[in-house]
Write a protein that holds these residues in place. Structure first.
Motif, mmCIF file in Angstrom:
data_model
loop_
_atom_site.group_PDB
_atom_site.id
_atom_site.type_symbol
_atom_site.label_atom_id
_atom_site.label_comp_id
_atom_site.label_asym_id
_atom_site.label_seq_id
_atom_site.Cartn_x
_atom_site.Cartn_y
_atom_site.Cartn_z
ATOM 1 N N LYS A 81 -7.206 15.645 6.344
ATOM 2 C CA LYS A 81 -6.343 14.465 6.276
ATOM 3 C C LYS A 81 -7.106 13.252 5.773
ATOM 4 N N ILE A 82 -8.317 13.047 6.313
ATOM 5 C CA ILE A 82 -9.135 11.904 5.886
ATOM 6 C C ILE A 82 -9.498 12.037 4.408
ATOM 7 N N LYS A 83 -9.774 13.256 3.978
ATOM 8 C CA LYS A 83 -10.104 13.494 2.563
ATOM 9 C C LYS A 83 -8.930 13.097 1.663
ATOM 10 N N GLN A 84 -7.703 13.464 2.077
ATOM 11 C CA GLN A 84 -6.528 13.150 1.264
ATOM 12 C C GLN A 84 -6.257 11.648 1.245
ATOM 13 N N TYR A 85 -6.315 11.000 2.421
ATOM 14 C CA TYR A 85 -6.106 9.549 2.466
ATOM 15 C C TYR A 85 -7.131 8.837 1.588
ATOM 16 N N SER A 86 -8.376 9.281 1.681
ATOM 17 C CA SER A 86 -9.459 8.636 0.922
ATOM 18 C C SER A 86 -9.275 8.853 -0.577
ATOM 19 N N ALA A 87 -8.916 10.076 -0.967
ATOM 20 C CA ALA A 87 -8.740 10.377 -2.390
ATOM 21 C C ALA A 87 -7.595 9.553 -2.983
ATOM 22 N N ASP A 88 -6.494 9.436 -2.244
ATOM 23 C CA ASP A 88 -5.344 8.665 -2.736
ATOM 24 C C ASP A 88 -5.688 7.194 -2.904
ATOM 25 N N TYR A 92 -6.091 5.034 -6.367
ATOM 26 C CA TYR A 92 -5.288 3.825 -6.582
ATOM 27 C C TYR A 92 -6.177 2.675 -7.053
ATOM 28 N N LEU A 93 -7.323 2.482 -6.389
ATOM 29 C CA LEU A 93 -8.252 1.419 -6.796
ATOM 30 C C LEU A 93 -8.798 1.671 -8.194
ATOM 31 N N GLY A 94 -9.058 2.937 -8.515
ATOM 32 C CA GLY A 94 -9.563 3.272 -9.850
ATOM 33 C C GLY A 94 -8.551 2.933 -10.935
ATOM 34 N N THR A 98 -8.862 0.196 -14.019
ATOM 35 C CA THR A 98 -8.597 0.553 -15.412
ATOM 36 C C THR A 98 -7.654 -0.461 -16.052
ATOM 37 N N GLN A 99 -6.608 -0.867 -15.338
ATOM 38 C CA GLN A 99 -5.674 -1.867 -15.861
ATOM 39 C C GLN A 99 -6.380 -3.191 -16.122
ATOM 40 N N MET A 100 -7.328 -3.545 -15.268
ATOM 41 C CA MET A 100 -8.025 -4.826 -15.397
ATOM 42 C C MET A 100 -8.868 -4.891 -16.666
ATOM 43 N N PHE A 136 -1.004 -3.828 -3.018
ATOM 44 C CA PHE A 136 -2.450 -3.730 -2.806
ATOM 45 C C PHE A 136 -2.787 -3.889 -1.327
ATOM 46 N N LEU A 137 -2.212 -4.899 -0.687
ATOM 47 C CA LEU A 137 -2.435 -5.107 0.736
ATOM 48 C C LEU A 137 -1.935 -3.923 1.557
ATOM 49 N N ASP A 138 -0.758 -3.414 1.206
ATOM 50 C CA ASP A 138 -0.181 -2.293 1.940
ATOM 51 C C ASP A 138 -1.055 -1.058 1.857
ATOM 52 N N ASN A 139 -1.674 -0.822 0.705
ATOM 53 C CA ASN A 139 -2.554 0.337 0.547
ATOM 54 C C ASN A 139 -3.788 0.234 1.447
ATOM 55 N N ILE A 140 -4.367 -0.967 1.525
ATOM 56 C CA ILE A 140 -5.538 -1.155 2.392
ATOM 57 C C ILE A 140 -5.153 -0.934 3.854
ATOM 58 N N ASN A 141 -4.065 -1.574 4.263
ATOM 59 C CA ASN A 141 -3.627 -1.463 5.656
ATOM 60 C C ASN A 141 -3.262 -0.021 6.021
#
Length: 508
Positions: A81-88, A92-94, A98-100, A136-141
């Motif tokens: 579970k931690i692996k999946q949360y971390s990968a997602d 997302y940050l990656g 890329t957009q930046m 962005f905030l929602d993803n961190i939280n």
């Protein structure tokens, strides 16, 4: 400079002074932007290294879970579970990074990444957040909440996760309360925000690594409360003849000679024979058949009575018919090693047993033997004995022959990725070990390869760095990952088939 009438020469000097100050300010700005860029590169390199290390840790935990489901199955589920949360979240940050940089022709022109426009418009709209900013905030939280929920309430990692992924309002230098997103990302140069996101990716991977190291340490920390103790019945024998007495001990897991129980209930009755924290069993064996030994041991802890149950069983048999053979280490024997084997037959003394083996060389006597397997896949222990009744009993036990497991390369008795100074690596021998292996092995490293980033691989014979290896090592920089791999070693004279690499992260 500001008072009185100035000459043309003085005016020129003042003008040049102002231009000089402006040039210094511009130079400082360029240096700061470049520094952020170089820091971002270093973080991305370290993230790659941590990702590879985590892959190995996940694989190791998965293997343990397949071999010992009851002990590691739940931990492996948590890790997945931690692996999946971390990968997602990492992905997302990656994508955001890329957009930046999509519109930049040169992704390393850090001195030109001084604009604040992208995130100022991407995250903010006036005093409010855009949908992307809120996302962005929602993803961190969500990541913080999901990881903490997976580890469970009161996890030792909860404070660490909350600190690394905190989005609470911030008090600025003027004492004003500022929303976290504005405080960290509004009005910052593009390269600074880019580095900030890479650091967050590093926090993700480092959090995974620290959690995995704890899980692989042999289950999460266990409480020492009496509620986690287990009563253990340790009989002198597992089977008895009719008319014999059952002898043995009942002790607690984590036995303490000074821990005397308040009372003991054995098979429904009070039992008083207690010595040095042990319940000494001494009772008739009973009739032929299976018999239970069960009850509870009561202690007082913090003013409350804590009862620890115990349960076991034994068999009363008329006469032995099969020898009892057990491997002292496990149900396999290892090629190239002297594997200890215990042989016994109820009712027959050890010196009256006839023991032989096929598939390996057997040595020893009086119930204690060693077998050194050959090149086959199966080793068999054959036992025969003549009972007092005149009857001859023949029995055998078969063991699988396996190669010694893969060893792990090490430096200073540390495995995986080791942080140390360059001088330390230059003077430290390369070793290998099997930290989870039951046998005591004399492992000798014969050779290895060393890879410094950007340099050719050097082959080293022996355990210490050669002159050529030290030469390329001197070119490494702080933070570089030095890879020691293709390690050739022997264990008790037997050539190990595989030795896993060890990585060294230079601290200077």
């Amino acid at each position: 400079m500001a008072g009185g009438k100035m000459s043309a020469r003085q005016k020129m000097i003042n003008l040049m002074y102002l231009v000089f100050i402006a040039m210094l300010a511009m130079q400082m700005s360029r240096e700061v932007l470049s520094a952020f860029g170089f820091m971002n590169e270093k973080l991305e390199t370290n993230n790659i290294s941590t990702i590879e290390k985590n892959k190995q840790a996940y694989a190791n935990l998965a293997t343990k879970a397949s071999e010992q489901t009851e002990k590691f199955g739940k931990l492996n589920t948590q890790a997945k579970k931690i692996k999946q949360y971390s990968a997602d979240f990492y992905s997302y940050l990656g994508e955001l990074k890329t957009q930046m940089t999509t519109d930049l022709e040169d992704k390393k022109a850090y001195e030109s990444m001084d604009k604040t426009t992208f995130l100022d418009t991407y995250f903010f709209k006036g005093d409010n957040y855009t949908p992307k900013g809120q996302e962005f905030l929602d993803n961190i939280n969500a990541y913080r909440t999901n990881v903490n929920a997976t580890l469970g309430e009161g996890s030792k990692f909860e404070a660490l996760i909350n600190s690394r992924f905190d989005t609470n309002d911030v008090i600025d230098s003027d004492g004003k309360t500022v929303p976290w997103l504005k405080y960290r990302y509004e009005g910052f140069p593009l390269i600074a925000s880019l580095t900030n996101l890479t650091q967050m990716q590093a926090d993700i991977k480092n959090s995974e690594s620290e959690i995995l190291n704890s899980l692989l340490g042999g289950k999460l920390e266990e409480s020492l409360s009496l509620n986690n103790y287990k009563g253990i019945v340790a009989l002198d024998k597992n089977a008895y003849f009719a008319g014999e007495k059952v002898t043995g001990k009942i002790v607690l897991g984590r036995y303490d000679a000074e821990m005397v129980p308040d009372n003991v209930i054995l098979n429904g009755k009070d039992y008083k024979k207690i010595e040095s924290g042990q319940v000494i069993i001494d009772m008739p064996a009973g009739n032929i058949g299976n018999h239970d030994i069960k009850g509870k041991i009561a202690f007082t802890q913090n003013g409350k009575v804590v009862e620890v149950p115990f349960e076991s069983s034994y068999s009363v048999i008329p006469e032995p018919s099969n020898a009892v053979v057990s491997a002292d280490k496990m149900n396999v024997v290892y090629r190239g090693l002297n594997n200890p084997i215990s042989v016994s037959l109820p009712g027959v003394s050890d010196n009256n047993l006839s023991v032989s083996a096929s598939g390996g060389n057997l040595t020893g006597s009086n119930g204690k033997y060693s077998i050194k397997p050959g090149s086959g896949k199966i080793a068999t222990i054959n036992v025969s004995a003549k009972l007092s009744s005149g009857k001859t009993v023949n029995s055998k036990a078969t063991f699988r022959i396996k190669d010694i497991p893969a060893a792990m390369g090490s430096v200073r008795e540390q495995y995986g990725t080791v942080r140390m100074p360059k001088s330390g690596l230059a003077n430290s021998p390369i070793s290998a070990g099997l930290p989870d292996f039951e046998f005591d092995l004399n492992i000798t490293v014969k050779s290895f390869k060393i890879k410094v980033p950007g340099e050719l691989t050097i082959i080293v014979n022996g355990t210490t760095l050669s002159a050529a290896a030290k030469k390329v090592l001197n070119k490494a920089q702080r933070g570089d990952i030095i890879n020691i791999y293709d390690i050739k070693a022997t264990a008790n004279g037997y050539n190990l088939k595989q030795v896993l690499p060890v990585n060294i992260e230079l601290t200077n």
